[in-house]
Write an enzyme that holds these catalytic residues in place. Structure first.
Site, PDB file in Angstrom:
ATOM      1  N   ASP A   9      35.325  37.830  35.571  1.00  0.00           N
ATOM      2  CA  ASP A   9      35.814  36.882  34.560  1.00  0.00           C
ATOM      3  C   ASP A   9      34.844  36.745  33.390  1.00  0.00           C
ATOM      4  O   ASP A   9      34.459  35.648  32.989  1.00  0.00           O
ATOM      5  CB  ASP A   9      36.130  35.529  35.206  1.00  0.00           C
ATOM      6  CG  ASP A   9      37.308  35.657  36.147  1.00  0.00           C
ATOM      7  OD1 ASP A   9      38.442  35.794  35.652  1.00  0.00           O
ATOM      8  OD2 ASP A   9      37.093  35.672  37.389  1.00  0.00           O
ATOM      9  N   HIS A  11      35.477  37.977  30.315  1.00  0.00           N
ATOM     10  CA  HIS A  11      36.304  37.657  29.137  1.00  0.00           C
ATOM     11  C   HIS A  11      35.689  38.074  27.801  1.00  0.00           C
ATOM     12  O   HIS A  11      35.730  37.324  26.824  1.00  0.00           O
ATOM     13  CB  HIS A  11      36.686  36.171  29.143  1.00  0.00           C
ATOM     14  CG  HIS A  11      37.682  35.845  30.205  1.00  0.00           C
ATOM     15  ND1 HIS A  11      39.020  35.703  29.941  1.00  0.00           N
ATOM     16  CD2 HIS A  11      37.545  35.692  31.548  1.00  0.00           C
ATOM     17  CE1 HIS A  11      39.665  35.456  31.077  1.00  0.00           C
ATOM     18  NE2 HIS A  11      38.796  35.446  32.077  1.00  0.00           N
ATOM     19  N   ASP A  50      38.943  40.999  34.802  1.00  0.00           N
ATOM     20  CA  ASP A  50      38.858  40.257  33.550  1.00  0.00           C
ATOM     21  C   ASP A  50      37.528  40.490  32.845  1.00  0.00           C
ATOM     22  O   ASP A  50      36.880  39.551  32.369  1.00  0.00           O
ATOM     23  CB  ASP A  50      39.113  38.750  33.730  1.00  0.00           C
ATOM     24  CG  ASP A  50      40.596  38.427  33.888  1.00  0.00           C
ATOM     25  OD1 ASP A  50      41.415  39.356  33.790  1.00  0.00           O
ATOM     26  OD2 ASP A  50      40.929  37.243  34.091  1.00  0.00           O
ATOM     27  N   ASN A  85      44.131  40.339  35.391  1.00  0.00           N
ATOM     28  CA  ASN A  85      45.408  40.102  34.700  1.00  0.00           C
ATOM     29  C   ASN A  85      45.268  40.046  33.181  1.00  0.00           C
ATOM     30  O   ASN A  85      46.182  40.413  32.460  1.00  0.00           O
ATOM     31  CB  ASN A  85      46.063  38.820  35.216  1.00  0.00           C
ATOM     32  CG  ASN A  85      45.158  37.606  35.115  1.00  0.00           C
ATOM     33  OD1 ASN A  85      43.997  37.668  35.496  1.00  0.00           O
ATOM     34  ND2 ASN A  85      45.664  36.518  34.593  1.00  0.00           N
ATOM     35  N   HIS A  86      44.110  39.606  32.682  1.00  0.00           N
ATOM     36  CA  HIS A  86      43.954  39.473  31.233  1.00  0.00           C
ATOM     37  C   HIS A  86      43.908  40.824  30.522  1.00  0.00           C
ATOM     38  O   HIS A  86      44.332  40.949  29.390  1.00  0.00           O
ATOM     39  CB  HIS A  86      42.681  38.689  30.904  1.00  0.00           C
ATOM     40  CG  HIS A  86      42.902  37.214  30.856  1.00  0.00           C
ATOM     41  ND1 HIS A  86      43.026  36.518  29.685  1.00  0.00           N
ATOM     42  CD2 HIS A  86      43.061  36.310  31.852  1.00  0.00           C
ATOM     43  CE1 HIS A  86      43.241  35.241  29.947  1.00  0.00           C
ATOM     44  NE2 HIS A  86      43.258  35.090  31.256  1.00  0.00           N
ATOM     45  N   HIS A 150      41.315  40.709  42.447  1.00  0.00           N
ATOM     46  CA  HIS A 150      41.519  39.742  41.366  1.00  0.00           C
ATOM     47  C   HIS A 150      42.843  39.009  41.577  1.00  0.00           C
ATOM     48  O   HIS A 150      43.903  39.626  41.632  1.00  0.00           O
ATOM     49  CB  HIS A 150      41.532  40.454  40.013  1.00  0.00           C
ATOM     50  CG  HIS A 150      41.491  39.515  38.845  1.00  0.00           C
ATOM     51  ND1 HIS A 150      40.320  39.141  38.220  1.00  0.00           N
ATOM     52  CD2 HIS A 150      42.467  38.842  38.212  1.00  0.00           C
ATOM     53  CE1 HIS A 150      40.586  38.301  37.244  1.00  0.00           C
ATOM     54  NE2 HIS A 150      41.887  38.096  37.211  1.00  0.00           N
ATOM     55  N   ASP A 181      39.111  35.763  39.157  1.00  0.00           N
ATOM     56  CA  ASP A 181      40.309  35.111  38.595  1.00  0.00           C
ATOM     57  C   ASP A 181      40.114  33.612  38.512  1.00  0.00           C
ATOM     58  O   ASP A 181      40.280  33.033  37.447  1.00  0.00           O
ATOM     59  CB  ASP A 181      41.602  35.418  39.373  1.00  0.00           C
ATOM     60  CG  ASP A 181      42.841  35.114  38.514  1.00  0.00           C
ATOM     61  OD1 ASP A 181      42.657  34.886  37.299  1.00  0.00           O
ATOM     62  OD2 ASP A 181      43.965  35.114  39.037  1.00  0.00           O
ATOM     63  N   HIS A 183      37.936  30.669  37.902  1.00  0.00           N
ATOM     64  CA  HIS A 183      36.649  30.606  37.200  1.00  0.00           C
ATOM     65  C   HIS A 183      35.637  29.685  37.867  1.00  0.00           C
ATOM     66  O   HIS A 183      34.504  29.569  37.406  1.00  0.00           O
ATOM     67  CB  HIS A 183      36.875  30.208  35.742  1.00  0.00           C
ATOM     68  CG  HIS A 183      37.529  31.297  34.945  1.00  0.00           C
ATOM     69  ND1 HIS A 183      37.613  31.275  33.573  1.00  0.00           N
ATOM     70  CD2 HIS A 183      38.111  32.463  35.331  1.00  0.00           C
ATOM     71  CE1 HIS A 183      38.235  32.366  33.153  1.00  0.00           C
ATOM     72  NE2 HIS A 183      38.562  33.098  34.191  1.00  0.00           N
TER      73      HIS A 183
HETATM   74 MN   LIG Z   1      39.773  35.170  34.157  1.00  0.00          MN
END
Ligand SMILES: [Mn+2]
Length: 439
Positions: A9, A11, A50, A85-86, A150, A181, A183
């Site tokens: 995660d 990002h 992610d 997924n992002h 994830h 996933d 956070h």
């Molecule tokens: Mn995430």
């Protein structure tokens, strides 16, 4: 003994609060994790998905990640990852690009053995497609095994993917499941297997108040393979300062009171998030936000919970059936035919989230071709795309950032916080498409 840095995660590319500095922060956090792994000479870095905030990272994000991965590669530490997924795209994955450059390994059903531990991967899979999963993993002859995945797994908050089922149906016995996933970092034992979330490495939403970090997971083999000991520790990251100010106003109190509360904090270079509750005078958020930036804050956001509470009280929502509540509320909102059609797409479970943007673009293009969207109507319709996209995110329960929004459908600010980047992008895209198609 196998020692693994478990992160996820990240990002990268998230331009939170429209701030280029924040965008850089997300990459910086990734850089820190990798620098630690190199300094500690970890056996591997495992990334649980992610890595990118968006499935269309821009060149600076890609270049930044490449440069960080090169440092890890130069130190001889493997980077093993799954797709979140992002960042998931139809076609290939960014991870495949890094793999083709020799900078990463995409984990899957075949074991990747690091020292004494076999690692497997499970990318994010939408809930509607999980029944088809067979959890078939090739066997290994390492001393221990771990699955990297994830999704939102039980027994943790928002869990919709049953960990017990995964462990029971898997053809390999896992000593640990390393997750991404959600956070919020957390660890639990499920049927004798350690299951752990490493948490995000920068605060991706206002709900992520605790300090950020990552996991260091060690696998120690005993006399026999079934005596493997798994040790999970956390290490903190030095991330952007966030100042959370909860200002509860008494009657007669207003902006001045909020400002005096703010003045008691060191706001320098910080993200300042102010929540106003209680009673008191009306407060203009913009006024408080400028006060904070004048006192050195990088960005400031004010949420007046008092308004939200009033709105929530005015709208009668039956939480036993959120879908019905949404339908009822929608019927009260004046949407054009085009907006309604887009909204239908957003709410259609058969349309995978990752395809949504394309499907909406397609639909808008069709309407433009058919002449049922006029130039004058554009502004309204662009806004509608924007709004329905937010609504779409509300439905995305597989996404922790947005799960927050699900709880507060009446709260426009929340949706804003989590989705600022997406929204701007969407508006741009749609506006661009409209201009191109009309000229
Ligand atoms: Mn995430």
């Amino acid at each position: 003994m196998t020692r693994i840095v478990h992160t996820g995660d990240t990002h990268v590319g998230y331009r939170q609060y429209h701030s280029p500095e924040r965008r850089r922060d997300f990459l910086d956090a990734f850089e820190q994790v990798i620098a630690d792994a190199v300094a500690d000479d970890a056996d591997a870095v495992v990334h649980a998905g992610d890595l990118f905030h968006d499935r269309r990272p821009e060149l600076p994000d890609l270049m930044g990640v490449l440069s960080v991965l090169r440092k890890l590669d130069a130190a001889g530490v493997p980077f093993l990852a799954v797709v979140g997924n992002h960042e998931s795209t139809r076609g290939g994955q960014w991870l495949d690009l890094f793999e083709s450059l020799g900078l990463a390994t995409r984990l899957g059903a075949e074991p990747v053995v690091v020292d004494e531990t076999a690692l497997y991967g499970l990318d994010h899979v939408p809930a509607s497609q999980r029944d088809d999963l067979d959890y078939e993993f090739d066997s290994h002859d390492a001393d221990s095994a771990a699955l990297v995945a994830h999704g939102l797994f039980t027994p943790f908050a928002h869990g919709d993917w049953d960990t017990e089922t995964v462990l029971q149906e898997s053809t390999v016995a896992f000593d640990a499941v390393l997750l991404g996933d959600n956070h919020t970092p957390d660890t639990a034992e499920v049927d004798g297997t350690w299951v752990t979330y490493c948490g995000s490495t920068e605060r991706a939403s206002a709900s992520e108040r605790d300090g950020r970090g990552y996991n260091i997971v060690t696998f120690e083999t005993g006399e026999t393979a079934d005596q493997t000991t798994v040790d999970i520790r956390r290490r903190a990251l030095d991330t952007r300062e966030f100042v959370f100010v909860d200002a509860e106003l008494g009657s007669g109190e207003g902006a001045e009171r909020v400002q005096s509360r703010l003045a008691s904090y060191d706001l320098a270079d910080a993200v300042v998030l102010v929540d106003i509750t209680g009673e008191g005078e009306p407060v203009t958020p913009a006024e408080i936000e400028s006060f904070a930036t004048e006192h050195g804050a990088l960005v400031a956001r004010v949420r007046d919970r008092r308004e939200i509470e009033t709105e929530a009280a005015a709208v009668s929502v039956d939480f036993a059936d959120p879908d019905r509540a949404v339908r009822e509320r929608l019927s009260e909102v004046e949407l054009s035919g085009a907006a309604r059609e887009i909204d239908d797409l957003v709410r259609d479970d058969a349309v995978v989230d990752s395809n949504l943007r394309d499907r909406v673009t397609e639909r808008v293009r069709e309407r433009l071709d058919a002449g049922t969207l006029t130039a004058d109507a554009d502004d309204t319709n662009v806004t509608s795309v924007d709004e329905t996209n937010d609504a779409g995110d509300t439905n995305t329960t597989a996404d922790t950032d947005d799960a927050d929004d699900t709880n507060t459908t009446a709260d426009a600010d929340d949706a804003d916080d989590a989705n600022t980047t997406d929204d701007t992008d969407d508006t741009d895209d749609t506006a661009q498409l409209t201009m191109e198609d009309l000229t």
